[in-house]
Design a protein around this motif. Structure first.
Motif, PDB file in Angstrom:
ATOM      1  N   LEU A   1     -34.754  63.235 -15.511  1.00  0.00           N
ATOM      2  CA  LEU A   1     -36.121  63.219 -16.047  1.00  0.00           C
ATOM      3  C   LEU A   1     -36.748  64.612 -16.007  1.00  0.00           C
ATOM      4  N   ASP A   2     -36.195  65.475 -15.163  1.00  0.00           N
ATOM      5  CA  ASP A   2     -36.763  66.812 -15.006  1.00  0.00           C
ATOM      6  C   ASP A   2     -36.204  67.810 -16.009  1.00  0.00           C
TER       7      ASP A   2
ATOM      8  N   ILE B   1     -33.007  52.143 -14.178  1.00  0.00           N
ATOM      9  CA  ILE B   1     -33.952  51.901 -13.075  1.00  0.00           C
ATOM     10  C   ILE B   1     -34.046  50.406 -12.774  1.00  0.00           C
TER      11      ILE B   1
ATOM     12  N   LEU C   1     -39.439  55.112 -10.942  1.00  0.00           N
ATOM     13  CA  LEU C   1     -38.349  55.532 -10.079  1.00  0.00           C
ATOM     14  C   LEU C   1     -38.830  55.747  -8.647  1.00  0.00           C
TER      15      LEU C   1
ATOM     16  N   ARG D   1     -31.507  58.040  -6.824  1.00  0.00           N
ATOM     17  CA  ARG D   1     -32.865  58.417  -7.247  1.00  0.00           C
ATOM     18  C   ARG D   1     -32.929  59.904  -7.558  1.00  0.00           C
TER      19      ARG D   1
ATOM     20  N   LEU E   1     -31.209  60.502 -10.917  1.00  0.00           N
ATOM     21  CA  LEU E   1     -32.016  60.014 -12.043  1.00  0.00           C
ATOM     22  C   LEU E   1     -33.238  60.911 -12.244  1.00  0.00           C
ATOM     23  N   THR E   2     -33.820  61.353 -11.139  1.00  0.00           N
ATOM     24  CA  THR E   2     -34.983  62.245 -11.239  1.00  0.00           C
ATOM     25  C   THR E   2     -34.609  63.527 -11.968  1.00  0.00           C
TER      26      THR E   2
ATOM     27  N   PHE F   1     -38.400  57.982 -24.171  1.00  0.00           N
ATOM     28  CA  PHE F   1     -39.111  57.163 -23.189  1.00  0.00           C
ATOM     29  C   PHE F   1     -40.246  58.033 -22.658  1.00  0.00           C
TER      30      PHE F   1
ATOM     31  N   PHE G   1     -30.410  59.676 -19.629  1.00  0.00           N
ATOM     32  CA  PHE G   1     -31.304  58.745 -18.948  1.00  0.00           C
ATOM     33  C   PHE G   1     -31.555  57.494 -19.779  1.00  0.00           C
TER      34      PHE G   1
ATOM     35  N   ARG H   1     -40.908  58.325 -14.166  1.00  0.00           N
ATOM     36  CA  ARG H   1     -40.996  58.947 -12.833  1.00  0.00           C
ATOM     37  C   ARG H   1     -41.687  58.006 -11.857  1.00  0.00           C
TER      38      ARG H   1
ATOM     39  N   TYR I   1     -32.078  64.577 -20.573  1.00  0.00           N
ATOM     40  CA  TYR I   1     -32.786  63.365 -21.046  1.00  0.00           C
ATOM     41  C   TYR I   1     -31.821  62.360 -21.660  1.00  0.00           C
TER      42      TYR I   1
END
Lengths: 282, 282
Positions: free
Chosen positions: B194-195, B208, A279, B187, B190-191, A270, B203, A276, B200
């Motif tokens: 993504l970080d 979302i 979100l 949040r 989930l962040t 993705f 996710f 980001r 990954y």
């Protein structure tokens, strides 16, 4: 560079090729330089390494990678198969473990080909499958006790090889482990089960009966090693009088197999920046 | 006598009766007197207690006792269901764990009644079954997204109660756990996915989308708690912003349930002296 605790890689030290079951020193610790204390300390470290690699395998499986690991455990009663599950497999995330124990076949199972119940339990992508006993019972106990005629079990070795080759081609790394204890060590372990009320449940009088068939089992195991140790599904022979050694050895075999898969974390499928933003808004 | 780390037994502190999901403080640590450090230390101890009890359950199962435990885990994404499996269930012997994750039903599963796939995964005697999501998805996601008409999902609450009562009568101790995090905490989690490239794979952009349905999910969870919290299959509501707390709480729930089974080691079903003699001879 610190000296490796292994003088020979465990996959070489334990490979079944050329092993004579009747001559095996079940008290040995092939390839390992250290003693019990060193082995136990190392096991703690290596459990963490195994757990880390397993998580990567699982992550890849969740991302569609069909590859998986199958650990086949064979051995006489008290050889320590259960301890391997508890202490080695117990170090990884239960979500990533497909465990199957194969006892005496049920009535339903007996109505099918002997590989039917095995095939159904092959691990899914990303999983570590563990077989506590396996299709090898169909050329071990079955052969020793004449449960089917020789021309029936005699055909099974090749059939098993084909079955395993198919699984390997589909992405399964097969690690077959034969655990051997001495007759004396088995007597000690069975005696312990009779001495300790918290162990009675593990004792089965039939286990003593099987001791009379020890040479026949050695012969049947020898045939298994001679006829089904293949490149795609090798056998490893684990001297198992010392529990710390057998657990460490199987841990190393799993780490080696996972290492060879050369796993990385699956890439993001993705757009990270886009997600980001989404979100932040929601 | 040292003060208990719990001011109220966990089964009382977390019981769903009277809980308003919309008003829940997901950051709270109901009943626990200590902080994170104390909780993490205690968890280590209690994992060992759980493992000891589980071995007794397993031993009894192997001796024919049909009783077992079923832990049902429900919660929004990132609530920490996977962490419970890894860190709580991961403390017991994998041989004694029946783990099942229920995702979006497969084509085959959809051709059956929604309880079909659930029933097949009920734990065997002596096992701790773990459902990562469950039949409750059929009154949660299904209700929120109108996947079936209201008169269809509306009948399911009673049906689920009957199903669970039957399982309980057959020897299953059912512990249902609803894990709640706040929208903000979700949040953050989930962040993090993504970080961190090693996250990954966890996710899914669809997670979302689900955030927009938060109030509808709260309502659906409220209906679940109101209509399916029974004596034979109680719900426990776990504030889950603090992972250490949720893991400790579920560990205590399992210990409590196992304690109530009042397990002892199974007695010897053979003559010990006779088996000792046989073993000495063979």
């Amino acid at each position: 560079m610190p000296k490796s605790p292994w003088s020979v890689p465990v996959t070489e030290a334990l490979h079944a090729s050329g092993v004579r079951v009747a001559d095996l020193d079940t008290n040995a610790t092939p390839g390992f330089r250290g003693d019990k204390k060193a082995g136990e300390l190392l096991l703690e470290e290596r459990r963490a390494v195994l757990s880390g690699l397993q998580e990567k395998l699982y992550a890849n499986g969740r991302s569609g990678d069909p590859r998986n690991i199958l650990l086949v455990l064979q051995g006489m009663d008290t050889a320590g198969k259960g301890g391997i599950v508890r202490h080695v497999i117990g170090s990884v995330d239960p979500q990533g473990v497909d465990h199957a124990a194969f006892g005496v076949p049920s009535a339903q199972e007996r109505r099918h080909h002997y590989l039917w119940r095995i095939r159904r339990q092959l691990p899914r992508g990303g999983q570590i499958g563990v077989f506590d006993r396996s299709h090898y019972e169909d050329v071990l106990v079955v052969r020793v006790h004449d449960l089917v005629p020789p021309d029936v079990w005699g055909k099974r070795y090749d059939e098993i090889n084909r079955f395993e080759r198919t699984a390997a081609n589909a992405g399964t790394t097969i690690i077959k482990v034969a655990m051997f204890v001495s007759l004396d060590e088995q007597r000690k372990r069975l005696t312990q089960r009779l001495d300790r009320p918290d162990k009675y449940w593990k004792f089965d009088p039939a286990d003593i009966d099987e001791r009379a068939y020890w040479p026949a089992y050695q012969e049947a195991y020898q045939a298994v090693l001679d006829r089904t140790c293949t490149e795609y599904a090798p056998w490893y022979v684990i001297p198992s009088d010392r529990k710390w050694y057998s657990r460490l050895a199987v841990t190393e075999l799993l780490i080696d197999a996972l290492g060879k898969l050369d796993l990385d974390w699956p890439p993001a499928r993705f757009d990270i920046a886009e997600q980001r933003r989404r979100l932040a808004d929601l």
